[in-house]
Design a protein around this motif. Structure first.
Motif: not given
Length: 447
Positions: A293-318
């Protein structure tokens, strides 16, 4: 004729008793004597000891001459240095000192009163603003000492313990986000938020929010680019889709609203989730459905991107590196676990693996149920591995693809700040991180 001449010579020797001629002088390669000259005594023959004595005397005389010249030069250099530094421009001092490592700067402040007052100098502030530290520091709070923080300097590989004097001690205050040299803290219910510079003790308690209590909140911090006064903005997003925005330039909460219908609710965050800021946007990693989920701080616009996680993976951090959105996580197959790094592809919105922890380091996790917790900022990541009998910290340089073990925290020297507060060595052999944030150390960032 030649034979006859030799016979006559032998007869002369036998008649007058002349001594036999001296043996021939052996030839020695020049390299064995280092190009030394040996002098031949025509009366008594060749004596090697005499050669050595002559050479030793010559060496002593040359050494004495060199020492005399060096003494004369030192005396002239001393006066020359005094003359040079006497007229050294004062503004260049600030230029040089602004580029010193943070720990070195605090030691140098004891040189004189002028250097001690640099933090209050506007010109020094401008010099520091032009220089960005090569790598961020990490501020951590552990389960063993939840009311006190520890800082790690990856450049010098040193740990420091720091107490923030104005921080409340009757509440559990946890770090949540950062921008530049500032850290944002919040209490358990996110009722109160605080911003501070842990190096200079610049501290601010933010004004009261709307009063709503959210059990799980994602906290983001980003530079305010719209205002000519600079400053920063803080975003709080709850799992029910409500959010609030704080603007430091006007010192109040300016935006209270809800996420648009295009965002799937409720938001399910990862455990000990992290938000990252890149190119004026704030990103939050979510699950169920997996995506960003992204948020544009200037325009106050929210967006969502459905991205499947890599297989057999866990404990993700951006994490963020050079404007790129990346992710770190554990990949587990059977009894083997390994850490992978992925980069988000803008065209396909898929995760592409770009690096993996070396197998030698991954062998330590074999057969163990390991939990991974990561902190990242501007290309440097700290990874915390926790299991029943193991706690490990590792840093990863995204640009150089370098994995390094973090040294034991109790071997670091003391670091003193401007107010006499000592950054003591952090002495906890078991580092179980509760919360943390990466930040760029700054001498001039003001809360």
């Amino acid at each position: 004729m030649f034979k006859h001449l030799i016979d006559q010579l032998h007869d002369l020797v036998d008649l007058h008793g002349f001594p036999p001629p001296p043996p021939p002088i052996p030839t020695v390669p020049p390299s064995l004597h280092h190009h030394r000259w040996c002098f031949l005594n025509l009366e008594n023959g060749l004596f090697e000891n005499d050669c050595d004595n002559i050479l030793m005397k010559a060496d002593k005389s040359r050494t004495t001459q060199k020492k005399q010249k060096q003494t004369e030069n030192d005396g002239s250099n001393e006066s020359l240095k005094e003359e040079i530094w006497k007229y050294f421009p004062e503004e260049l001092y600030e230029t040089v000192i602004a580029r010193l490592p943070i720990a070195t700067f605090f030691r140098f402040r004891s040189v004189c009163q002028n250097w001690n007052s640099l933090l209050k100098s506007k010109t020094f502030t401008l010099q520091c603003a032009q220089f960005i530290p090569p790598q961020p520091w990490f501020y951590l709070k552990t389960h063993e000492n939840i009311n006190s923080g520890a800082m790690y300097d990856p450049v010098f590989k040193k740990w420091h313990h720091v107490d923030i004097p104005k921080m409340p001690t009757n509440l559990m205050i946890l770090p949540a986000a950062s921008v530049g040299g500032l850290l944002c803290f919040h209490d358990d219910g996110h009722r109160k938020l605080y911003v501070c510079n842990p190096l200079t003790n610049s501290f601010k308690e933010l004004p009261a929010r709307s009063g709503k209590v959210w059990p799980r909140v994602a906290v983001g911090m980003i530079t305010n680019k719209q205002s000519n006064m600079g400053g920063y903005q803080i975003i709080l997003v709850a799992t029910n889709g409500e959010y609030e925005v704080y603007d430091s330039t006007i010192n109040r909460w300016t935006g209270v609203g809800s996420l648009p219908d295009c965002i799937n609710l409720p938001l399910s965050f990862y455990f000990r989730f992290q938000t990252v800021a890149a190119n004026g946007l704030m990103y939050i990693l979510r699950s169920d459905p997996h995506g960003i989920v992204s948020f544009d701080i200037d325009s106050r616009v929210w967006k969502q991107y459905l991205v499947p996680p890599p297989p057999h993976s866990r404990d993700h951090t951006l994490v963020e590196c050079g404007g790129k959105i990346m992710m770190v996580g554990l990949v587990t197959k059977n009894a083997a676990s390994c850490v992978s790094v992925w980069e988000l592809q803008k065209m396909t919105l898929l995760w592409k693996e770009v690096d993996r922890m070396p197998n030698v380091m991954c062998l330590e996790f074999y057969g163990k149920h390991v939990k991974l917790f990561c902190l990242g900022n501007s290309g440097l990541i700290m990874l915390s591995f926790e299991s029943e009998r193991m706690n490990r910290l590792v840093t990863y340089d995204v640009s150089n693809k370098e994995w390094l073990k973090v040294p034991e925290p109790f071997k670091s020297p003391e670091l003193r700040t401007d107010r006499g507060t000592a950054f003591q060595p952090f002495k906890s052999p078991q580092l179980r991180i509760a919360r943390g944030a990466a930040f760029h150390p700054s001498l001039t960032a003001t809360a």
